[in-house]
Design a protein around this motif. Structure first.
Motif, PDB file in Angstrom:
ATOM      1  N   PHE A   1       0.792  -1.231   0.000  1.00 27.36           N
ATOM      2  CA  PHE A   1       0.000   0.000   0.000  1.00 27.36           C
ATOM      3  C   PHE A   1       0.826   1.284   0.000  1.00 27.36           C
ATOM      4  O   PHE A   1       0.266   2.373  -0.147  1.00 27.36           O
ATOM      5  N   LYS A   2       2.137   1.181   0.238  1.00 27.92           N
ATOM      6  CA  LYS A   2       3.007   2.359   0.280  1.00 27.92           C
ATOM      7  C   LYS A   2       2.554   3.349   1.353  1.00 27.92           C
ATOM      8  O   LYS A   2       2.693   4.556   1.183  1.00 27.92           O
ATOM      9  N   ARG A   3       2.024   2.834   2.456  1.00 29.03           N
ATOM     10  CA  ARG A   3       1.577   3.675   3.572  1.00 29.03           C
ATOM     11  C   ARG A   3       2.307   3.232   4.844  1.00 29.03           C
ATOM     12  O   ARG A   3       1.865   2.293   5.528  1.00 29.03           O
ATOM     13  N   PRO A   4       3.433   3.888   5.178  1.00 29.37           N
ATOM     14  CA  PRO A   4       4.223   3.413   6.328  1.00 29.37           C
ATOM     15  C   PRO A   4       3.484   3.474   7.656  1.00 29.37           C
ATOM     16  O   PRO A   4       3.609   2.571   8.475  1.00 29.37           O
ATOM     17  N   ALA A   5       2.700   4.526   7.896  1.00 25.93           N
ATOM     18  CA  ALA A   5       1.985   4.638   9.169  1.00 25.93           C
ATOM     19  C   ALA A   5       0.970   3.505   9.319  1.00 25.93           C
ATOM     20  O   ALA A   5       0.888   2.858  10.373  1.00 25.93           O
ATOM     21  N   LEU A   6       0.210   3.239   8.264  1.00 28.26           N
ATOM     22  CA  LEU A   6      -0.769   2.154   8.315  1.00 28.26           C
ATOM     23  C   LEU A   6      -0.079   0.793   8.412  1.00 28.26           C
ATOM     24  O   LEU A   6      -0.555  -0.109   9.110  1.00 28.26           O
ATOM     25  N   GLY A   7       1.055   0.641   7.729  1.00 24.57           N
ATOM     26  CA  GLY A   7       1.779  -0.620   7.784  1.00 24.57           C
ATOM     27  C   GLY A   7       2.302  -0.926   9.173  1.00 24.57           C
ATOM     28  O   GLY A   7       2.167  -2.050   9.680  1.00 24.57           O
ATOM     29  N   LEU A   8       2.894   0.079   9.809  1.00 24.56           N
ATOM     30  CA  LEU A   8       3.390  -0.112  11.169  1.00 24.56           C
ATOM     31  C   LEU A   8       2.238  -0.369  12.138  1.00 24.56           C
ATOM     32  O   LEU A   8       2.361  -1.171  13.071  1.00 24.56           O
ATOM     33  N   THR A   9       1.110   0.292  11.919  1.00 24.37           N
ATOM     34  CA  THR A   9      -0.067   0.058  12.764  1.00 24.37           C
ATOM     35  C   THR A   9      -0.585  -1.368  12.585  1.00 24.37           C
ATOM     36  O   THR A   9      -0.972  -2.028  13.558  1.00 24.37           O
ATOM     37  N   PHE A  10      -0.602  -1.850  11.346  1.00 21.24           N
ATOM     38  CA  PHE A  10      -1.030  -3.229  11.096  1.00 21.24           C
ATOM     39  C   PHE A  10      -0.119  -4.209  11.828  1.00 21.24           C
ATOM     40  O   PHE A  10      -0.583  -5.195  12.426  1.00 21.24           O
ATOM     41  N   GLY A  11       1.181  -3.947  11.791  1.00 26.09           N
ATOM     42  CA  GLY A  11       2.109  -4.797  12.526  1.00 26.09           C
ATOM     43  C   GLY A  11       1.840  -4.770  14.020  1.00 26.09           C
ATOM     44  O   GLY A  11       1.905  -5.805  14.699  1.00 26.09           O
ATOM     45  N   ALA A  12       1.530  -3.570  14.538  1.00 25.91           N
ATOM     46  CA  ALA A  12       1.215  -3.449  15.968  1.00 25.91           C
ATOM     47  C   ALA A  12      -0.063  -4.221  16.312  1.00 25.91           C
ATOM     48  O   ALA A  12      -0.162  -4.846  17.381  1.00 25.91           O
ATOM     49  N   ILE A  13      -1.048  -4.205  15.421  1.00 27.42           N
ATOM     50  CA  ILE A  13      -2.292  -4.964  15.650  1.00 27.42           C
ATOM     51  C   ILE A  13      -1.986  -6.462  15.708  1.00 27.42           C
ATOM     52  O   ILE A  13      -2.503  -7.184  16.575  1.00 27.42           O
ATOM     53  N   CYS A  14      -1.116  -6.928  14.787  1.00 30.28           N
ATOM     54  CA  CYS A  14      -0.728  -8.341  14.814  1.00 30.28           C
ATOM     55  C   CYS A  14      -0.071  -8.689  16.148  1.00 30.28           C
ATOM     56  O   CYS A  14      -0.370  -9.719  16.762  1.00 30.28           O
ATOM     57  N   GLY A  15       0.836  -7.810  16.594  1.00 26.53           N
ATOM     58  CA  GLY A  15       1.505  -8.062  17.862  1.00 26.53           C
ATOM     59  C   GLY A  15       0.544  -8.104  19.027  1.00 26.53           C
ATOM     60  O   GLY A  15       0.636  -8.979  19.902  1.00 26.53           O
ATOM     61  N   ALA A  16      -0.413  -7.172  19.054  1.00 28.61           N
ATOM     62  CA  ALA A  16      -1.403  -7.155  20.131  1.00 28.61           C
ATOM     63  C   ALA A  16      -2.294  -8.398  20.078  1.00 28.61           C
ATOM     64  O   ALA A  16      -2.684  -8.934  21.123  1.00 28.61           O
ATOM     65  N   PHE A  17      -2.601  -8.857  18.883  1.00 24.27           N
ATOM     66  CA  PHE A  17      -3.423 -10.069  18.733  1.00 24.27           C
ATOM     67  C   PHE A  17      -2.699 -11.281  19.308  1.00 24.27           C
ATOM     68  O   PHE A  17      -3.294 -12.100  20.021  1.00 24.27           O
ATOM     69  N   TYR A  18      -1.413 -11.400  19.017  1.00 21.53           N
ATOM     70  CA  TYR A  18      -0.658 -12.542  19.528  1.00 21.53           C
ATOM     71  C   TYR A  18      -0.504 -12.479  21.049  1.00 21.53           C
ATOM     72  O   TYR A  18      -0.350 -13.520  21.695  1.00 21.53           O
ATOM     73  N   LEU A  19      -0.534 -11.279  21.605  1.00 17.46           N
ATOM     74  CA  LEU A  19      -0.460 -11.134  23.063  1.00 17.46           C
ATOM     75  C   LEU A  19      -1.807 -11.413  23.737  1.00 17.46           C
ATOM     76  O   LEU A  19      -1.864 -11.526  24.968  1.00 17.46           O
ATOM     77  N   ASN A  20      -2.876 -11.516  22.944  1.00 12.23           N
ATOM     78  CA  ASN A  20      -4.224 -11.724  23.494  1.00 12.23           C
ATOM     79  C   ASN A  20      -4.912 -12.907  22.826  1.00 12.23           C
ATOM     80  O   ASN A  20      -6.112 -12.859  22.533  1.00 12.23           O
ATOM     81  N   LEU A  21      -4.170 -13.968  22.580  1.00 14.85           N
ATOM     82  CA  LEU A  21      -4.752 -15.125  21.889  1.00 14.85           C
ATOM     83  C   LEU A  21      -5.889 -15.764  22.688  1.00 14.85           C
ATOM     84  O   LEU A  21      -6.835 -16.309  22.114  1.00 14.85           O
ATOM     85  N   GLU A  22      -5.816 -15.678  24.003  1.00 10.26           N
ATOM     86  CA  GLU A  22      -6.880 -16.272  24.816  1.00 10.26           C
ATOM     87  C   GLU A  22      -8.126 -15.398  24.848  1.00 10.26           C
ATOM     88  O   GLU A  22      -9.232 -15.901  25.072  1.00 10.26           O
ATOM     89  N   THR A  23      -7.940 -14.095  24.651  1.00 13.16           N
ATOM     90  CA  THR A  23      -9.077 -13.153  24.616  1.00 13.16           C
ATOM     91  C   THR A  23      -8.926 -12.255  23.387  1.00 13.16           C
ATOM     92  O   THR A  23      -8.625 -11.067  23.508  1.00 13.16           O
ATOM     93  N   PRO A  24      -9.099 -12.786  22.171  1.00  9.29           N
ATOM     94  CA  PRO A  24      -8.831 -12.016  20.943  1.00  9.29           C
ATOM     95  C   PRO A  24      -9.680 -10.767  20.796  1.00  9.29           C
ATOM     96  O   PRO A  24      -9.245  -9.804  20.152  1.00  9.29           O
ATOM     97  N   LEU A  25     -10.884 -10.744  21.396  1.00  7.51           N
ATOM     98  CA  LEU A  25     -11.708  -9.538  21.290  1.00  7.51           C
ATOM     99  C   LEU A  25     -11.105  -8.367  22.049  1.00  7.51           C
ATOM    100  O   LEU A  25     -11.522  -7.215  21.863  1.00  7.51           O
ATOM    101  N   ASN A  26     -10.142  -8.659  22.887  1.00  7.86           N
ATOM    102  CA  ASN A  26      -9.483  -7.600  23.663  1.00  7.86           C
ATOM    103  C   ASN A  26      -8.291  -6.996  22.925  1.00  7.86           C
ATOM    104  O   ASN A  26      -7.601  -6.135  23.470  1.00  7.86           O
TER     105      ASN A  26
END
Length: 536
Positions: free
Chosen positions: A42-67
């Motif tokens: 997408f050539k959007r660095p801010a959105l790309g880094l945010t997507f990576g942060a979302i992935c990281g937060a998801f992996y930290l909340n695998l037991e409660t993914p809605l969180n």
């Protein structure tokens, strides 16, 4: 349509990754790779880094993914921004953007261009040197540098036979490389923040400013790029596609090149009678910014450093974010006062210029915020520990500087973002350097930081996706792809020189200052080895 499909596949893979057999070893690294893939699509660095942060937060909340999203906002975005360091960095970046706006409004750099040209006896080469000197003076921001210098010198270049592609190369080569090396710029806040983020991921609480200063001689690509463009100007050296693209109308003839400049065509807004005062106002503002920075760091750090500490150790104990904030406020006050006293510039005009310049930094700050969030999730995922265990069995520390530089160059070239590259690479490179640090030499970490910065600037310098590449070409009335083609051979020379005579030797323990002293003069001899000159 293809981009949407790509995003969907990337999101599905990121969601399914934790459930693959043996995927636990890949989870600490995937947020960074996901961010990189997103930016490539997408050539959007801010959105790309945010997507990576979302992935990281998801992996930290695998037991409660809605969180995932509430956790990301509360514990990684808001908690990160709430720190006094980060708040100071945000305000510093905005304020220094306003400072750049005031200098542009005052016209001091325009008057400085007029001064250089009036002293000229040889028009074409002097216009090139003027663009180079102004690029050095405009150290406070890369984009502002390209826009301002391009706008000032393009009509002069056209009048005196300097080709547009050559001017675009000079301007681009003194934008990002200069801003990356500057001790006070809109870049340094981000650079210090990324160094601090990398240390944090590695579990170390240290001051980033001494590391930045020690990384300076190891920032080979930026230093060699500046040295190379000076050589190109001095030796009238031309190679590759630029030789073919300089048409007979764009080349300087002997008659024009030797023509003295009596009344150069300076853009409107710089009255000759106010020229010296405008120069005084601009240069005094820049001098105040640099001088007060070092005085502030020393003054703030001396009360916290040991009694017999050297100046580097004193600076290391200073609260650099607080000092940067105070210095930027003082520099804006000085700039307003200087422009009002010396050239009678309206305070209302200066106020408007300040806010316009500050708002231009809003978009880059979104990249910074996203990078902070990604770094925070990587810290909680223990990425540094996982990376250290992987590298200790697969990689020699001797090749880490070279590998970091090459990875940064590839990422920045294909994404077009230096800040995004730093945000992706720094939280991985610093922990790797600490894990592989040969003999416990603290300079090794700083040299790795120099490799990150160099790789990030390579793409920002010559990628067709880079904002500074596009702005430099537009400012000089050149098609962006033509600018990329004509500039790329020079960028590749600087990159190869950096890799072979910089990052490879320092990996084996050679001091970067020695590399500079040996490789720098050798670079000056290249025009003798490849003596292709333009018509003059």
């Amino acid at each position: 349509m293809k981009s949407s499909i790509g995003l969907g596949l990337l999101a599905l893979f990121s969601l399914a990754l934790p459930f693959f057999p043996g995927a636990s070893e890949a989870l600490p690294f995937w947020p960074s790779f996901a961010a990189l893939i997103f930016v490539l699509i997408f050539k959007r660095p801010a959105l790309g880094l945010t997507f990576g942060a979302i992935c990281g937060a998801f992996y930290l909340n695998l037991e409660t993914p809605l969180n995932t999203i509430p956790h990301l906002i509360k514990d990684h975005f808001l908690a990160t921004v709430a720190g006094s360091w980060n708040i100071s960095i945000l305000f510093f970046t905005l304020i220094l953007g306003g400072f750049a706006g005031i200098l542009q409004q005052g016209g001091g750099l325009q008057a400085l261009a007029q001064f250089f040209l009036k002293k000229s006896k040889e028009a074409g080469k002097t216009i090139e040197r003027t663009a180079f000197y102004l690029g050095i003076f405009c150290f406070f921001d890369g984009l502002a540098n390209a826009l301002l210098v391009g706008r000032l010198t393009r009509p002069l270049a056209k009048s005196y036979g300097v080709s547009k592609v050559r001017l675009a190369y000079i301007i681009d080569s003194t934008s990002s490389p200069v801003a990356c090396l500057a001790l006070a710029s809109t870049w340094i806040a981000y650079q210090l923040s990324m160094i601090r983020e990398g240390l944090s991921v590695a579990g170390i609480d240290g001051s980033p400013y001494p590391i930045f200063l020690q990384s300076w001689p190891a920032n080979f690509y930026c230093l060699f790029s500046l040295l190379l463009v000076g050589t190109v100007i001095q030796k009238s050296w031309i190679i590759g596609p630029m030789k073919r693209m300089e048409t007979s109308e764009e080349r300087a003839t002997v008659a024009v090149t030797k023509k003295p400049i009596s009344e150069p065509e300076i853009p409107s807004g710089t009255p000759p009678d106010r020229g010296p005062m405008r120069i005084t106002a601009a240069l005094s503002s820049l001098a105040f910014l640099i001088a007060s920075l070092f005085v502030g760091l020393w003054w703030n750090g001396r009360s916290l450093a040991p009694e017999n500490a050297g100046w580097m150790e004193v600076i290391g104990h200073a609260d650099s974010a607080l000092v940067l904030l105070i210095v930027s406020l003082g520099s804006v006050a000085w700039a307003i006062a200087a422009h009002w006293l010396f050239i009678k510039e309206s305070v209302r005009n200066l106020d408007s210029a300040f806010w316009e310049g500050a708002m231009q930094m809003a978009k880059p700050l979104t990249v910074l915020l996203a990078a902070w969030a990604l770094g925070s999730t990587l810290k909680d995922l223990n990425t540094a520990k996982s990376l250290a265990q992987l590298l200790q069995t697969t990689l020699s520390p001797s090749f880490l500087p070279l590998i970091v530089f090459l990875c940064g160059a590839l990422i920045s070239f294909f994404t077009g973002t230096s800040w995004g590259t730093m945000g992706i690479l720094t939280p991985l490179a610093i922990p790797a350097a600490i894990a592989l640090d040969p003999g416990g030499d603290p300079s090794y970490v700083a040299w790795i930081v120099g490799a990150v910065f160099s790789g990030a600037v390579f793409g920002d310098h010559c990628s067709p996706l880079s904002d500074t590449t596009i702005v430099s070409s537009i400012a000089c009335d050149v098609e962006p792809l033509d600018h990329v083609r004509t500039q790329l051979p020079y960028a590749l020379i600087a990159a190869a020189w950096s890799a072979l005579f910089g990052f490879l030797p320092i990996g084996f323990g050679v001091n970067p200052w020695i590399c500079l002293m040996v490789a720098g003069p050798a670079l000056l001899l290249l025009p003798r080895i490849l003596p292709q000159k333009r018509v003059s």
